[in-house]
Motif scaffolding. Structure first.
Motif, PDB file in Angstrom:
ATOM      1  N   TYR A  59       0.832  -1.210   0.000  1.00  0.00           N
ATOM      2  CA  TYR A  59       0.000   0.000   0.000  1.00  0.00           C
ATOM      3  C   TYR A  59       0.864   1.257   0.000  1.00  0.00           C
ATOM      4  CZ  TYR A  59      -2.592   3.863   2.084  1.00  0.00           C
ATOM      5  OH  TYR A  59      -3.105   5.106   2.348  1.00  0.00           O
ATOM      6  N   LEU A  60       1.839   1.325   0.885  1.00  0.00           N
ATOM      7  CA  LEU A  60       2.677   2.516   0.993  1.00  0.00           C
ATOM      8  C   LEU A  60       3.444   2.777  -0.299  1.00  0.00           C
ATOM      9  CD1 LEU A  60       4.029   2.029   4.619  1.00  0.00           C
ATOM     10  CD2 LEU A  60       2.350   3.715   3.871  1.00  0.00           C
ATOM     11  N   ARG A  61       3.971   1.734  -0.890  1.00  0.00           N
ATOM     12  CA  ARG A  61       4.707   1.907  -2.141  1.00  0.00           C
ATOM     13  C   ARG A  61       3.772   2.370  -3.260  1.00  0.00           C
ATOM     14  NH1 ARG A  61       9.727   0.170  -2.626  1.00  0.00           N
ATOM     15  NH2 ARG A  61       9.461  -0.484  -4.792  1.00  0.00           N
ATOM     16  N   ALA A  62       2.533   1.915  -3.230  1.00  0.00           N
ATOM     17  CA  ALA A  62       1.559   2.360  -4.230  1.00  0.00           C
ATOM     18  C   ALA A  62       1.209   3.833  -4.060  1.00  0.00           C
ATOM     19  CB  ALA A  62       0.292   1.514  -4.143  1.00  0.00           C
ATOM     20  N   GLN A  63       1.444   4.363  -2.856  1.00  0.00           N
ATOM     21  CA  GLN A  63       1.197   5.785  -2.596  1.00  0.00           C
ATOM     22  C   GLN A  63       2.474   6.616  -2.779  1.00  0.00           C
ATOM     23  OE1 GLN A  63      -1.957   6.225  -2.345  1.00  0.00           O
ATOM     24  NE2 GLN A  63      -2.241   4.013  -2.073  1.00  0.00           N
ATOM     25  N   THR A 109       6.664  14.982   8.891  1.00  0.00           N
ATOM     26  CA  THR A 109       5.307  15.522   8.929  1.00  0.00           C
ATOM     27  C   THR A 109       4.696  15.535   7.539  1.00  0.00           C
ATOM     28  OG1 THR A 109       5.864  16.894  10.842  1.00  0.00           O
ATOM     29  CG2 THR A 109       3.919  17.540   9.574  1.00  0.00           C
ATOM     30  N   ASP A 110       5.502  15.838   6.530  1.00  0.00           N
ATOM     31  CA  ASP A 110       4.992  15.866   5.155  1.00  0.00           C
ATOM     32  C   ASP A 110       4.565  14.473   4.687  1.00  0.00           C
ATOM     33  OD1 ASP A 110       5.342  18.569   5.051  1.00  0.00           O
ATOM     34  OD2 ASP A 110       7.139  18.525   3.794  1.00  0.00           O
ATOM     35  N   VAL A 111       5.227  13.424   5.183  1.00  0.00           N
ATOM     36  CA  VAL A 111       4.772  12.065   4.873  1.00  0.00           C
ATOM     37  C   VAL A 111       3.357  11.858   5.415  1.00  0.00           C
ATOM     38  CG1 VAL A 111       5.136   9.617   5.389  1.00  0.00           C
ATOM     39  CG2 VAL A 111       7.081  11.056   4.742  1.00  0.00           C
ATOM     40  N   LEU A 112       3.102  12.335   6.633  1.00  0.00           N
ATOM     41  CA  LEU A 112       1.766  12.193   7.219  1.00  0.00           C
ATOM     42  C   LEU A 112       0.744  13.043   6.472  1.00  0.00           C
ATOM     43  CD1 LEU A 112       2.568  12.170  11.044  1.00  0.00           C
ATOM     44  CD2 LEU A 112       2.293  10.232   9.477  1.00  0.00           C
ATOM     45  N   HIS A 114       0.865  13.698   3.335  1.00  0.00           N
ATOM     46  CA  HIS A 114       0.610  12.928   2.113  1.00  0.00           C
ATOM     47  C   HIS A 114      -0.373  11.789   2.390  1.00  0.00           C
ATOM     48  CE1 HIS A 114       1.513  11.252  -1.854  1.00  0.00           C
ATOM     49  NE2 HIS A 114       1.653  10.072  -1.278  1.00  0.00           N
ATOM     50  N   LEU A 115      -0.187  11.086   3.502  1.00  0.00           N
ATOM     51  CA  LEU A 115      -1.094   9.991   3.838  1.00  0.00           C
ATOM     52  C   LEU A 115      -2.522  10.493   4.089  1.00  0.00           C
ATOM     53  CD1 LEU A 115       1.019   7.665   6.161  1.00  0.00           C
ATOM     54  CD2 LEU A 115      -0.045   7.046   3.980  1.00  0.00           C
ATOM     55  N   THR A 176      -4.760   6.158   7.106  1.00  0.00           N
ATOM     56  CA  THR A 176      -3.933   5.001   7.454  1.00  0.00           C
ATOM     57  C   THR A 176      -2.937   5.429   8.515  1.00  0.00           C
ATOM     58  OG1 THR A 176      -4.166   4.147   5.208  1.00  0.00           O
ATOM     59  CG2 THR A 176      -2.399   3.216   6.568  1.00  0.00           C
ATOM     60  N   MET A 177      -3.038   4.817   9.667  1.00  0.00           N
ATOM     61  CA  MET A 177      -2.181   5.133  10.815  1.00  0.00           C
ATOM     62  C   MET A 177      -1.110   4.054  10.934  1.00  0.00           C
ATOM     63  SD  MET A 177      -2.069   3.795  14.254  1.00  0.00           S
ATOM     64  CE  MET A 177      -3.611   3.711  15.168  1.00  0.00           C
ATOM     65  N   LEU A 178       0.169   4.484  10.935  1.00  0.00           N
ATOM     66  CA  LEU A 178       1.282   3.534  10.989  1.00  0.00           C
ATOM     67  C   LEU A 178       1.602   3.100  12.419  1.00  0.00           C
ATOM     68  CD1 LEU A 178       3.589   5.090   8.250  1.00  0.00           C
ATOM     69  CD2 LEU A 178       1.693   3.465   8.022  1.00  0.00           C
TER      70      LEU A 178
END
Length: 314
Positions: A59-63, A109-112, A114-115, A176-178
Motif C-alpha cells: 500500500y505505501l509503495r503504491a502511494q 510531517t509531510d509524509v503524514l 501525504h497519507l 492510514t495510521m502507521l
C-alpha cells in the motif's frame, strides 16, 4: 520452509548473516551481505504480522512512499528479505546535529500530510475510542517497578471517559495510521522529496484519526522533541491537511493520552515479564507527556480519574 531453504530459494544462501539489535517486539533482524549487496532478513512469530507487513508495504509503495522493496517472502513462516535502507535513522541524525532536526521533522510531517490526502487502506482495523480504551487498560495489568498499580475501581470509569472523549472524533475521516511512527523507525535515504524518508515497522497499521501518528512523531517516548518543533509541525499539519485547530488540538491531546497509557503499560510489561528494563528510562518522559495532554479541557473527566494515581506515582 526452514531458514536455510528460504535463503537458498531467494538466492542468498551464501550470504554472511550479521545480527542486528532488536526492538521491543519478538521479531528478529539481520543484515545479509553477499557479492557486494545487502538486504535485511526479518524473522517474526507466525502471528499474521508478516502478512500485515507485506500488505501495508505494498500500500505505501503504491502511494509513492518509501517502504522497503520486498525481495522474498514466506509470510506463513514469518520470513522476509527486504531492501536495506542503511543505518542512518532520523533519531541518530537529530541526536548528533540538532540543527537538522527541524528539516527532518518537516519531512516526517509531510509524509503524514501525504497519507492524509490519499485513500486509506480498505482492510485495516479501526482505532476508535473503544480500541484506545482497551489498549490503555494495560496499565491495570502490569505495575512499573516500585510503583503501585492503578486502583482497579478506576478501570471502568477510565474506559467510559476515554470512549466519551473520542466520540466526536470517531465520526470523522480516518487515515492510514502507521502507529509506531517516530524517529527510530524513519531512515534517512539518498533520495529526493518524500522518498528520503524510509518507513519501517508499520505492520500494526490501522485506520485512525489523523492526529494519532503526529502525536507518535512529536511526543516521542524515546527522545525529547523541541517544543518549538512540536508546535511548528502541528501548525504545518493543520494548515496543509486543512484541520480546524480547536478540534485538532483536542484530538491531539486525547490520542496523546491514549498512546502514553498504552506505552506505560507496555514498558511495565517489558520490565516485569521480559526483563527488558532499559525501557524504564523513558517512563518519566512518557509520564510528562501524559500529564501535559491531560491538561486539555476536553480531557477533564479523564484527568479527574487519573490524577490520584499519577500523584501516587511521583
Amino acid at each position: 520452509m526452514s531458514l536455510s531453504a528460504f535463503l537458498q530459494a531467494a538466492g542468498w544462501q551464501n550470504a554472511h548473516i550479521q545480527p542486528m539489535t532488536g526492538d521491543a517486539s519478538a521479531r528478529q533482524y539481520a543484515r545479509l551481505h553477499s557479492k557486494g549487496r545487502s538486504a535485511i532478513l526479518m524473522q517474526a512469530p507466525n502471528d499474521g504480522s508478516t502478512h500485515a507487513f507485506v500488505a501495508v508495504d505494498h500500500y505505501l509503495r503504491a502511494q509513492s512512499l518509501a517502504a522497503p522493496t520486498i525481495y522474498a517472502a514466506q509470510p506463513d513462516q514469518g520470513l522476509l528479505i527486504t531492501e536495506d535502507f542503511g543505518d542512518t535513522r532520523f533519531a541518530d541524525v537529530t541526536d548528533k546535529d540538532a540543527a537538522n532536526a527541524s528539516n527532518l521533522y518537516e519531512l516526517a510531517t509531510d509524509v503524514l500530510i501525504h497519507l492524509s490526502r490519499v485513500p486509506a487502506m480498505a482492510d485495516r482495523s479501526i482505532y476508535d475510542g473503544k480500541t484506545m480504551a482497551t489498549q490503555a487498560a494495560l496499565i491495570f495489568e502490569w505495575a512499573l517497578p516500585g510503583k503501585p498499580l492503578p486502583d482497579q475501581t478506576m478501570a471502568a470509569p477510565l474506559k467510559d471517559a476515554l470512549i466519551r472523549a473520542a466520540l466526536p472524533f470517531d465520526r470523522g475521516r480516518r487515515v492510514t495510521m502507521l502507529r509506531d511512527y517516530h524517529a527510530e523507525n524513519l531512515m534517512l535515504r539518498e533520495a529526493s522529496g518524500l522518498g528520503a524518508a524510509g518507513l519501517l515497522d508499520f505492520q500494526d497499521a490501522m485506520l485512525a484519526h489523523p492526529a494519532y501518528d503526529l502525536v507518535s512523531l512529536l511526543q516521542d517516548a524515546r527522545r525529547d522533541v523541541d517544543p518549538a518543533i512540536e508546535e511548528e509541525m502541528t501548525f504545518r499539519y493543520m494548515a496543509c491537511a486543512d484541520h480546524d485547530s480547536t478540534d485538532f488540538y483536542a484530538a491531539y491531546a486525547l490520542y496523546g493520552v491514549g498512546r502514553a497509557l498504552r506505552i506505560l503499560g507496555i514498558f511495565a510489561r517489558l520490565a516485569s515479564r521480559d526483563g527488558k528494563t532499559r525501557y524504564l528510562d523513558f517512563v518519566p518522559r512518557v509520564r510528562a507527556n501524559l500529564i501535559r495532554n491531560l491538561a486539555h479541557p476536553h480531557l477533564s473527566d479523564v484527568a479527574g480519574i487519573l490524577d490520584p494515581w499519577l500523584e501516587s506515582t511521583t
